[in-house]
Design an enzyme around this catalytic site. Sequence first.
Site, short mmCIF file in Angstrom:
data_model
loop_
_atom_site.label_atom_id
_atom_site.label_comp_id
_atom_site.label_asym_id
_atom_site.label_seq_id
_atom_site.Cartn_x
_atom_site.Cartn_y
_atom_site.Cartn_z
N HIS A 3 20.50 42.03 -49.28
CA HIS A 3 20.21 42.25 -47.81
C HIS A 3 20.19 43.74 -47.58
O HIS A 3 19.19 44.49 -47.20
CB HIS A 3 20.78 41.59 -46.94
CG HIS A 3 20.21 41.84 -45.18
ND1 HIS A 3 20.43 40.84 -44.29
CD2 HIS A 3 19.29 42.48 -44.92
CE1 HIS A 3 19.80 41.28 -43.34
NE2 HIS A 3 18.91 42.58 -43.65
N GLU A 34 15.44 49.84 -45.04
CA GLU A 34 17.03 49.96 -45.32
C GLU A 34 17.18 51.51 -45.66
O GLU A 34 18.54 51.63 -45.37
CB GLU A 34 17.04 48.94 -46.45
CG GLU A 34 16.91 47.59 -46.27
CD GLU A 34 18.08 47.04 -45.38
OE1 GLU A 34 19.33 47.73 -45.41
OE2 GLU A 34 17.59 46.16 -44.45
N HIS A 79 19.90 52.90 -43.14
CA HIS A 79 21.05 53.05 -43.80
C HIS A 79 21.36 53.85 -45.00
O HIS A 79 22.43 54.55 -44.90
CB HIS A 79 21.46 51.47 -44.32
CG HIS A 79 21.35 50.44 -43.26
ND1 HIS A 79 22.15 50.32 -42.20
CD2 HIS A 79 20.41 49.38 -43.04
CE1 HIS A 79 21.86 49.23 -41.45
NE2 HIS A 79 20.85 48.67 -42.01
#
Length: 325
Positions: free
Chosen positions: A114, A167, A171
């Site tokens: 994930h 992502e 992040h």
Amino acid sequence: MQSQRFLFVAILACFLVTIKSTPLSDISYSDESTSVNEKTQKRPDDDSEFDGFPFREDDDSLQDSSREMSVQDHNWDVLIFTQQWPVTTCYHWREENPDQECSLPQKKEFWTIHGIWPTKLHQMGPNFCNNSANFDPSKLNPIEDRLETFWPDLKGMDSTEWLWKHEWQKHGTCAMLVEELDNELKYFEQGLTWREEYIMSRILDASDIHPDSNNTVAAINNAIVKALGKNPSIHCLYDGKHGISYLSEIRICFSKSLELIDCDGIKQGDAVPVGVPGGTIITNCHIGSLVHYPSLVPPLQRKSHWKLPLVNVYKLLQFLMWFTL
């Protein structure tokens, strides 16, 4: 007598009109539980509440829409490496809306990535740390095939690039604080390295925890601690309609030097440290209930309005014919 017959014929006609307008099937079962293309609604990165599943996927319950909050302090303490169980993810999405697809991996017992989430202890975030670090998919060409296998968007191949972009922007731009993760290729390659080193299906299998089984949260936690020697964070989705907790994600933690560490002190959504005999478990699962590790997405059941079974219609017609003769 003639008026009686006329009355019953009128009642019968109205009744038949009502029956004709109502479907006769009570519950329709689909064969989607064995299909590679399961149905879904939203990405794992959407904030959503959904009927029967009170828990959210915690990565993106972190105020995605308020990027301004993340520019104040981009420092972090821990990297959370999250693997998700695709069957539960697809079930979650399908329960929201059965009209979109969810592509399960071809391999069985195959956990997917994930994300890697830089996180402050006892806090959430930071997120979106560098708006100038734009996502460039061409930089991932050397590892694209492996990413499609181990880090896919379960919504399907057409949206995989969207997941990687999300992502990275949310992040990866925060992970750039350490040299080993300071560009796209390094960030995603590190995720692949950890996925290949920490194969969650094997870790669980070593403690006889397999798909299509029910286990306590403590048993799952003990299996991971036994293999890794560190405390993980275990996440479930709870189906309130059927009273079942489904194993959803397992998260392990790393320091800035990329060393495996305990996840103690991380704050992720509704997961909390729970005291148990012998230690503490970080989880949002129901600690006193069994957790189901599903092998297939449960069959879709569509509830319909009350209908009169066809055999009862036939019996009623026979009675009315006899009564009016």
